[in-house]
Design a protein around this motif. Sequence first.
Motif, mmCIF file in Angstrom:
data_model
loop_
_atom_site.group_PDB
_atom_site.id
_atom_site.type_symbol
_atom_site.label_atom_id
_atom_site.label_comp_id
_atom_site.label_asym_id
_atom_site.label_seq_id
_atom_site.Cartn_x
_atom_site.Cartn_y
_atom_site.Cartn_z
ATOM 1 N N ARG A 119 -3.157 3.572 -14.010
ATOM 2 C CA ARG A 119 -3.271 3.694 -12.567
ATOM 3 C C ARG A 119 -4.094 2.517 -12.063
ATOM 4 N NH1 ARG A 119 -7.637 8.271 -10.996
ATOM 5 N NH2 ARG A 119 -9.108 8.068 -12.717
ATOM 6 N N PHE A 120 -4.136 2.330 -10.759
ATOM 7 C CA PHE A 120 -4.862 1.204 -10.201
ATOM 8 C C PHE A 120 -6.364 1.468 -10.280
ATOM 9 C CE2 PHE A 120 -0.764 0.110 -8.551
ATOM 10 C CZ PHE A 120 -0.805 -1.273 -8.447
ATOM 11 N N ARG A 121 -7.035 0.642 -11.077
ATOM 12 C CA ARG A 121 -8.499 0.690 -11.191
ATOM 13 C C ARG A 121 -9.021 -0.691 -10.860
ATOM 14 N NH1 ARG A 121 -6.468 3.356 -15.547
ATOM 15 N NH2 ARG A 121 -7.159 5.502 -15.913
ATOM 16 N N GLY A 151 -7.366 4.388 -8.017
ATOM 17 C CA GLY A 151 -7.062 5.666 -8.646
ATOM 18 C C GLY A 151 -5.637 6.142 -8.489
ATOM 19 N N ARG A 152 -4.806 5.407 -7.755
ATOM 20 C CA ARG A 152 -3.428 5.820 -7.523
ATOM 21 C C ARG A 152 -2.518 5.286 -8.619
ATOM 22 N NH1 ARG A 152 -2.807 6.827 -2.117
ATOM 23 N NH2 ARG A 152 -0.956 8.007 -2.740
ATOM 24 N N THR A 153 -1.450 6.019 -8.908
ATOM 25 C CA THR A 153 -0.473 5.561 -9.889
ATOM 26 C C THR A 153 0.613 4.741 -9.203
ATOM 27 O OG1 THR A 153 1.003 7.469 -9.683
ATOM 28 C CG2 THR A 153 -0.854 7.663 -11.233
ATOM 29 N N ALA A 176 3.781 5.235 -9.478
ATOM 30 C CA ALA A 176 4.792 6.162 -8.969
ATOM 31 C C ALA A 176 4.393 6.698 -7.597
ATOM 32 C CB ALA A 176 5.002 7.307 -9.953
ATOM 33 N N GLU A 177 3.117 7.030 -7.422
ATOM 34 C CA GLU A 177 2.639 7.525 -6.130
ATOM 35 C C GLU A 177 2.797 6.467 -5.044
ATOM 36 O OE1 GLU A 177 -0.921 10.568 -7.604
ATOM 37 O OE2 GLU A 177 -1.360 8.465 -7.214
ATOM 38 N N LEU A 178 2.496 5.240 -5.373
ATOM 39 C CA LEU A 178 2.566 4.175 -4.382
ATOM 40 C C LEU A 178 4.005 3.810 -4.036
ATOM 41 C CD1 LEU A 178 -0.345 2.003 -5.770
ATOM 42 C CD2 LEU A 178 -0.351 3.341 -3.655
ATOM 43 N N ARG A 179 4.884 3.820 -5.017
ATOM 44 C CA ARG A 179 6.304 3.543 -4.740
ATOM 45 C C ARG A 179 6.875 4.573 -3.777
ATOM 46 N NH1 ARG A 179 6.780 2.843 -10.518
ATOM 47 N NH2 ARG A 179 6.903 0.625 -11.079
#
Length: 205
Positions: free
Chosen positions: A19-21, A94-96, A98-101
């Motif tokens: 995920r985005f860190r 903290g977002r993945t 897949a969530e952002l797409r």
Amino acid sequence: MTIFRLDLLRHGEPQGGARFRGDGVDDPLSDLGWQQMWSAMGGEDLPHALPWTQIISSPMQRCQSFARRLAECTGLPLAIESRFREVGFGAWEGRTRAELRAQGPEYQAFFADPVNARPAGSEPLEDFYARVIHGLGHIQQEYADQHVLLVTHAGVIRATICYALDIPLKAMYRIKIPYAGVTQVEADQMGLSLMYVNRLQGLAP
């Protein structure tokens, strides 16, 4: 001829997976992450003489925890350098992927132009690049004729590659950096040169 050699080691897999860190989310290394880091050293028993005179680490625990353990095992000095922390991702922390797409076009826009299409509240990419290059200049001067290990993040390694090869920042995220991958650069009177990218196991002296 004085040569400064720098090995940049990305941290291993953190707990919670991919995920985005950036500099806002700092999960500790997972068990797999620790294994990946020791694998980059050639094994936890350190079967060969390591080539470095100095270890430097990002202050974030996914880097610093391993750097401290390695320093304890080897007796090498350790310095913590905040300029080598990861770029801040703002609202994406903290977002993945897949969530952002699923949220719409912002994700694709970012990878098409990460300089101008930044996540809300994120660190400007030019500012991040400037602090990394400033940090590189400092350690190159401080350890001018030494071989240094820097435990850090994918973004820092990408910025270093862009600097060495004069690659525009817009293309930065086209460079893939795996967990526990090692990239090496050297500097002499001619400037900074890229030696290799993404070595994954058994660093040789």
